[in-house]
Write a protein that holds these residues in place. Structure first.
Motif, PDB file in Angstrom:
ATOM      1  N   GLY A 149       0.801  -1.217   0.000  1.00  0.00           N
ATOM      2  CA  GLY A 149       0.000   0.000   0.000  1.00  0.00           C
ATOM      3  C   GLY A 149       0.832   1.265   0.000  1.00  0.00           C
ATOM      4  N   THR A 150       0.202   2.332   0.460  1.00  0.00           N
ATOM      5  CA  THR A 150       0.814   3.664   0.450  1.00  0.00           C
ATOM      6  C   THR A 150       1.197   4.084   1.867  1.00  0.00           C
ATOM      7  OG1 THR A 150      -1.338   4.767   0.683  1.00  0.00           O
ATOM      8  CG2 THR A 150      -0.587   4.293  -1.552  1.00  0.00           C
ATOM      9  N   MET A 151       1.716   3.153   2.641  1.00  0.00           N
ATOM     10  CA  MET A 151       1.950   3.382   4.069  1.00  0.00           C
ATOM     11  C   MET A 151       3.337   3.907   4.402  1.00  0.00           C
ATOM     12  SD  MET A 151       2.178   0.131   2.998  1.00  0.00           S
ATOM     13  CE  MET A 151       3.336  -1.245   2.960  1.00  0.00           C
ATOM     14  N   ALA A 152       4.204   4.122   3.402  1.00  0.00           N
ATOM     15  CA  ALA A 152       5.570   4.561   3.700  1.00  0.00           C
ATOM     16  C   ALA A 152       5.630   5.884   4.466  1.00  0.00           C
ATOM     17  CB  ALA A 152       6.390   4.647   2.418  1.00  0.00           C
ATOM     18  N   PRO A 153       4.863   6.920   4.087  1.00  0.00           N
ATOM     19  CA  PRO A 153       4.904   8.153   4.881  1.00  0.00           C
ATOM     20  C   PRO A 153       4.484   7.936   6.334  1.00  0.00           C
ATOM     21  CG  PRO A 153       3.965   8.597   2.730  1.00  0.00           C
ATOM     22  CD  PRO A 153       4.077   7.101   2.843  1.00  0.00           C
ATOM     23  N   MET A 197       8.096  13.573  -0.278  1.00  0.00           N
ATOM     24  CA  MET A 197       7.328  12.328  -0.331  1.00  0.00           C
ATOM     25  C   MET A 197       6.851  11.968  -1.734  1.00  0.00           C
ATOM     26  SD  MET A 197       7.363  10.963   2.642  1.00  0.00           S
ATOM     27  CE  MET A 197       7.885  11.463   4.286  1.00  0.00           C
ATOM     28  N   ASP A 198       6.286  12.931  -2.448  1.00  0.00           N
ATOM     29  CA  ASP A 198       5.772  12.634  -3.786  1.00  0.00           C
ATOM     30  C   ASP A 198       6.892  12.275  -4.757  1.00  0.00           C
ATOM     31  OD1 ASP A 198       3.094  12.942  -3.186  1.00  0.00           O
ATOM     32  OD2 ASP A 198       3.106  15.094  -3.574  1.00  0.00           O
ATOM     33  N   GLN A 199       8.103  12.748  -4.486  1.00  0.00           N
ATOM     34  CA  GLN A 199       9.241  12.409  -5.342  1.00  0.00           C
ATOM     35  C   GLN A 199       9.731  10.990  -5.076  1.00  0.00           C
ATOM     36  OE1 GLN A 199      12.366  15.417  -5.112  1.00  0.00           O
ATOM     37  NE2 GLN A 199      10.850  16.981  -4.597  1.00  0.00           N
ATOM     38  N   LEU A 200       9.651  10.577  -3.806  1.00  0.00           N
ATOM     39  CA  LEU A 200      10.174   9.263  -3.424  1.00  0.00           C
ATOM     40  C   LEU A 200       9.188   8.129  -3.664  1.00  0.00           C
ATOM     41  CD1 LEU A 200      12.404  10.979  -2.081  1.00  0.00           C
ATOM     42  CD2 LEU A 200      12.299   9.421  -0.146  1.00  0.00           C
ATOM     43  N   PHE A 201       7.914   8.398  -3.367  1.00  0.00           N
ATOM     44  CA  PHE A 201       6.914   7.334  -3.410  1.00  0.00           C
ATOM     45  C   PHE A 201       5.932   7.610  -4.549  1.00  0.00           C
ATOM     46  CE2 PHE A 201       8.155   7.947   1.126  1.00  0.00           C
ATOM     47  CZ  PHE A 201       8.994   6.840   1.198  1.00  0.00           C
ATOM     48  N   ASP A 202       6.075   6.839  -5.615  1.00  0.00           N
ATOM     49  CA  ASP A 202       5.318   7.080  -6.847  1.00  0.00           C
ATOM     50  C   ASP A 202       3.977   6.362  -6.800  1.00  0.00           C
ATOM     51  OD1 ASP A 202       4.546   7.784  -9.359  1.00  0.00           O
ATOM     52  OD2 ASP A 202       5.953   6.476 -10.415  1.00  0.00           O
ATOM     53  N   PHE A 205       3.640   0.728  -5.250  1.00  0.00           N
ATOM     54  CA  PHE A 205       3.367   0.683  -3.821  1.00  0.00           C
ATOM     55  C   PHE A 205       4.559   0.183  -3.009  1.00  0.00           C
ATOM     56  CE2 PHE A 205      -1.108  -0.197  -5.475  1.00  0.00           C
ATOM     57  CZ  PHE A 205      -1.474   1.139  -5.396  1.00  0.00           C
ATOM     58  N   ASN A 206       4.486   0.435  -1.713  1.00  0.00           N
ATOM     59  CA  ASN A 206       5.449  -0.133  -0.773  1.00  0.00           C
ATOM     60  C   ASN A 206       4.916  -1.461  -0.246  1.00  0.00           C
ATOM     61  OD1 ASN A 206       5.891   3.101  -0.299  1.00  0.00           O
ATOM     62  ND2 ASN A 206       7.783   1.936  -0.123  1.00  0.00           N
ATOM     63  N   VAL A 214       4.364  -5.978  12.917  1.00  0.00           N
ATOM     64  CA  VAL A 214       4.304  -5.445  11.556  1.00  0.00           C
ATOM     65  C   VAL A 214       5.699  -4.985  11.152  1.00  0.00           C
ATOM     66  CG1 VAL A 214       3.659  -3.113  12.345  1.00  0.00           C
ATOM     67  CG2 VAL A 214       3.129  -3.829  10.003  1.00  0.00           C
ATOM     68  N   GLU A 215       6.070  -5.298   9.917  1.00  0.00           N
ATOM     69  CA  GLU A 215       7.373  -4.897   9.389  1.00  0.00           C
ATOM     70  C   GLU A 215       7.173  -4.153   8.076  1.00  0.00           C
ATOM     71  OE1 GLU A 215      11.434  -7.177   9.344  1.00  0.00           O
ATOM     72  OE2 GLU A 215      10.327  -7.739   7.535  1.00  0.00           O
ATOM     73  N   ALA A 216       7.618  -2.911   8.037  1.00  0.00           N
ATOM     74  CA  ALA A 216       7.487  -2.087   6.833  1.00  0.00           C
ATOM     75  C   ALA A 216       8.832  -2.012   6.120  1.00  0.00           C
ATOM     76  CB  ALA A 216       7.012  -0.688   7.203  1.00  0.00           C
ATOM     77  N   LYS A 217       8.818  -2.316   4.840  1.00  0.00           N
ATOM     78  CA  LYS A 217      10.018  -2.194   4.009  1.00  0.00           C
ATOM     79  C   LYS A 217      10.042  -0.776   3.456  1.00  0.00           C
ATOM     80  CE  LYS A 217      12.207  -4.209  -0.114  1.00  0.00           C
ATOM     81  NZ  LYS A 217      12.026  -5.195  -1.227  1.00  0.00           N
TER      82      LYS A 217
END
Length: 231
Positions: A73-77, A96-101, A107-108, A124-127
């Motif tokens: 999903g879009t959970m990186a931020p 953020m918009d530059q890093l996560f397209d 998605f992450n 929970v582990e976020a990459k």
């Protein structure tokens, strides 16, 4: 009592019974099964109770949790804020918009782990990794903003949180709490894919936050596409 009134009372009784029966059925499901599905963050608060929802959504925080322990999903931020805090968030948010397209559905990913049966916590582990194409930006851009020493810069970091509180309000609202009982471990992978402890940031300094998610029937891609159109 006329026939119409009797039919109305019977219908109302059946509806009430069905509703109670459904709630009881949901309440007896294993926690992992309840967590599976597509969710949108509807409210996020920090340890002071301040609403930080809009800070984390670029333009929406949406996740899909699958039966094979996957998270996408879009959970990186959201996880970036959770780990590194808000002291330099305004500057970091500009990247953020530059890093996560997410506009192009890049998605992450991550994983979640839950014990069998009904439990009140999970892992929970976020990459954390930039998803933009080459030239769009790198994770190191964000790490530098927060002041991570250059000797610890990595392109991918795995942020794992254990003993995260999870509970539900009905079948369509899920709540996560990262609190004093939560433990964190941060890793990266070496050249042969082995996990190596990443000590570029204190695991004790993560933000204590509460996240409320609403279950959605739309596909993850449709949720993000609709949000981008309104952005």
């Amino acid at each position: 009592m006329n026939l119409l009134k009797r039919l109305f009372i019977v219908a109302l009784s059946v509806a009430s019974f069905t509703s109670c029966d459904l709630n009881e059925l949901v309440a007896t499901k294993p926690t992992k099964q309840q967590m599976q599905g597509t969710w949108v963050l509807t409210k996020a608060t920090d340890s002071q109770g301040t609403d930080i929802t809009q800070k984390l959504s670029f333009p929406v925080t949406a996740i899909q949790l699958t039966d094979d322990n996957g998270m996408v999903g879009t959970m990186a931020p959201m996880f970036t804020y959770l780990v590194y805090g808000g002291s330099k968030w305004s500057e970091a948010a500009g990247k953020m918009d530059q890093l996560f397209d997410y506009v192009n559905m890049r998605f992450n990913t991550g994983e979640f782990f839950v014990a069998d049966g009904q439990v009140d916590n999970f892992t929970v582990e976020a990459k954390l990794q930039a998803t933009a194409i080459a030239g769009g930006g790198a994770l190191t851009d964000i790490l530098k903003i927060f002041g991570v020493n250059t000797s610890f810069l990595q392109q991918v970091i795995y942020h794992k949180f254990m003993n995260v509180a999870v509970f539900f309000d009905g079948k369509d609202t899920m709540i996560w709490e990262f609190d004093q009982q939560t433990d964190a471990v941060y890793n990266y992978k070496n050249s042969v894919g082995e996990m190596v402890p990443w000590t570029g940031w204190s695991t004790a300094s993560f933000q204590k936050c509460r996240f409320v998610f609403a279950r959605k029937t739309l596909k993850l891609e449709d949720i993000v596409r609709n949000a981008n159109q309104r952005y």
